[in-house]
Write a protein that holds these residues in place. Structure first.
Motif, PDB file in Angstrom:
ATOM      1  N   PHE A  43       0.815  -1.211   0.000  1.00 19.57           N
ATOM      2  CA  PHE A  43       0.000   0.000   0.000  1.00 19.57           C
ATOM      3  C   PHE A  43       0.850   1.263   0.000  1.00 19.57           C
ATOM      4  O   PHE A  43       0.472   2.274  -0.610  1.00 19.57           O
ATOM      5  N   ALA A  44       2.000   1.243   0.658  1.00 16.54           N
ATOM      6  CA  ALA A  44       2.883   2.412   0.621  1.00 16.54           C
ATOM      7  C   ALA A  44       3.427   2.631  -0.792  1.00 16.54           C
ATOM      8  O   ALA A  44       3.481   3.763  -1.290  1.00 16.54           O
ATOM      9  N   ALA A  45       3.820   1.534  -1.445  1.00 19.73           N
ATOM     10  CA  ALA A  45       4.316   1.639  -2.819  1.00 19.73           C
ATOM     11  C   ALA A  45       3.208   2.088  -3.753  1.00 19.73           C
ATOM     12  O   ALA A  45       3.434   2.866  -4.693  1.00 19.73           O
ATOM     13  N   ARG A  46       2.013   1.602  -3.504  1.00 21.94           N
ATOM     14  CA  ARG A  46       0.851   1.975  -4.309  1.00 21.94           C
ATOM     15  C   ARG A  46       0.672   3.496  -4.319  1.00 21.94           C
ATOM     16  O   ARG A  46       0.492   4.116  -5.369  1.00 21.94           O
ATOM     17  N   VAL A  47       0.743   4.109  -3.138  1.00 15.87           N
ATOM     18  CA  VAL A  47       0.562   5.553  -3.040  1.00 15.87           C
ATOM     19  C   VAL A  47       1.644   6.297  -3.822  1.00 15.87           C
ATOM     20  O   VAL A  47       1.351   7.166  -4.655  1.00 15.87           O
ATOM     21  N   ALA A  48       2.900   5.966  -3.557  1.00 14.93           N
ATOM     22  CA  ALA A  48       4.002   6.682  -4.202  1.00 14.93           C
ATOM     23  C   ALA A  48       3.960   6.529  -5.725  1.00 14.93           C
ATOM     24  O   ALA A  48       4.164   7.494  -6.463  1.00 14.93           O
ATOM     25  N   LEU A  49       3.687   5.318  -6.191  1.00 17.11           N
ATOM     26  CA  LEU A  49       3.661   5.082  -7.638  1.00 17.11           C
ATOM     27  C   LEU A  49       2.453   5.735  -8.302  1.00 17.11           C
ATOM     28  O   LEU A  49       2.560   6.278  -9.409  1.00 17.11           O
ATOM     29  N   MET A  50       1.303   5.693  -7.646  1.00 20.30           N
ATOM     30  CA  MET A  50       0.126   6.370  -8.197  1.00 20.30           C
ATOM     31  C   MET A  50       0.370   7.870  -8.314  1.00 20.30           C
ATOM     32  O   MET A  50       0.020   8.498  -9.320  1.00 20.30           O
ATOM     33  N   GLU A  51       0.970   8.461  -7.275  1.00 24.05           N
ATOM     34  CA  GLU A  51       1.278   9.895  -7.316  1.00 24.05           C
ATOM     35  C   GLU A  51       2.199  10.206  -8.490  1.00 24.05           C
ATOM     36  O   GLU A  51       1.997  11.182  -9.223  1.00 24.05           O
ATOM     37  N   LEU A  52       3.214   9.382  -8.672  1.00 24.39           N
ATOM     38  CA  LEU A  52       4.203   9.618  -9.724  1.00 24.39           C
ATOM     39  C   LEU A  52       3.576   9.487 -11.115  1.00 24.39           C
ATOM     40  O   LEU A  52       3.726  10.363 -11.968  1.00 24.39           O
ATOM     41  N   LEU A  53       2.860   8.398 -11.342  1.00 26.33           N
ATOM     42  CA  LEU A  53       2.289   8.140 -12.663  1.00 26.33           C
ATOM     43  C   LEU A  53       1.176   9.128 -13.003  1.00 26.33           C
ATOM     44  O   LEU A  53       0.997   9.495 -14.167  1.00 26.33           O
ATOM     45  N   SER A  54       0.450   9.574 -11.984  1.00 27.34           N
ATOM     46  CA  SER A  54      -0.695  10.444 -12.249  1.00 27.34           C
ATOM     47  C   SER A  54      -0.297  11.806 -12.810  1.00 27.34           C
ATOM     48  O   SER A  54      -1.111  12.481 -13.431  1.00 27.34           O
ATOM     49  N   VAL A  55       0.947  12.226 -12.601  1.00 23.30           N
ATOM     50  CA  VAL A  55       1.390  13.513 -13.141  1.00 23.30           C
ATOM     51  C   VAL A  55       2.065  13.362 -14.498  1.00 23.30           C
ATOM     52  O   VAL A  55       2.632  14.308 -15.032  1.00 23.30           O
TER      53      VAL A  55
END
Length: 238
Positions: A43-55
């Motif tokens: 879940f921690a990786a999910r947050v960081a990767l979603m933030e990165l990809l979303s931009v």
């Protein structure tokens, strides 16, 4: 603004960095929420990767800060690799472990690093007339594990990320839906406005179990079908 740091590189490209942390969630006596180490890292990786990809950035690597224990490193890496797999990514993982002292609570940090072309940043690109929705329910703590059916799948995130009908995607964190909605409006140079949604606007979104989207109103039917019962419209009040 978005929870991503941008640093200039060369040829119009920028380094993009996103991070997430977790504490008091794990398998230790002092933890407030019990969860396997692999799940916590996922879940921690999910947050960081979603933030990165979303931009609009392309992910290049993941950095893990392990404050749990030496013998949990492999389990934590498995959680990160699971998130990467669901996002169709294969990324190297490096990091560090606190091995000098033992702790009574679990803690970890995950950083996602990538690059983005400055002109392709997916920030402030929502046109007037766009509509908005939340995908998934905001959940935190034990509710994340108790209600997996309401957690927005990363596979759906990838599909909507690739959709030409979706303008921006914003993972919903601990400050809730309304906060992210206000940030999205501000990034597009618009005044903050009240909004209405079937979901609680100020509840913590925990480890980004949901995300906000802006989209072309002509595609609403297709997006509703794609997201199913995870689609919750958000309306700006006049």
């Amino acid at each position: 603004m978005r929870d991503v740091l941008f640093l200039p590189l060369t040829d119009g490209r920028e380094l993009a960095i996103a991070a997430d942390g977790s504490a008091a969630v794990g398998e230790k006596p002092g933890d407030a929420v019990y969860a396997p180490a692999e799940t916590v890292a996922y879940f921690a990786a999910r947050v960081a990767l979603m933030e990165l990809l979303s931009v609009g950035a392309e992910a290049s690597a993941v950095i893990l800060q392990n404050f749990v224990a030496d013998d949990r490193w492999e389990a934590l890496c498995r959680g990160i690799e699971r998130a990467c797999h669901e996002l169709s990514l294969r990324l190297p993982v490096t990091g560090s472990t606190e091995s000098n002292f033992s702790t009574v609570q679990s803690a970890l940090g995950v950083m996602a690093v990538g690059t983005v072309a400055a002109e392709r940043k997916r920030i402030g690109v929502t046109p007037e007339g766009a509509k908005f929705a939340v995908i998934g329910r905001p959940l935190v703590g034990p509710a994340v594990l108790a209600h997996p059916q309401w957690v927005a799948p990363l596979s759906l995130f990838v599909e909507l990320l690739a959709s030409p009908s979706v303008y921006e995607l914003v993972p919903i964190g601990s400050k809730g839906i309304y906060y992210e909605w206000m940030q999205l409006l501000a990034a597009n140079g618009r005044q903050g406005r009240a909004c209405a949604c079937p979901l609680p606007l100020f509840a913590s979104g925990g480890p980004a179990t949901s995300f906000l989207i802006s989209y072309d109103r002509a595609a609403e039917g297709a997006l509703r079908k794609q997201a199913g019962r995870l689609f919750f419209p958000l309306f700006a009040e006049r």
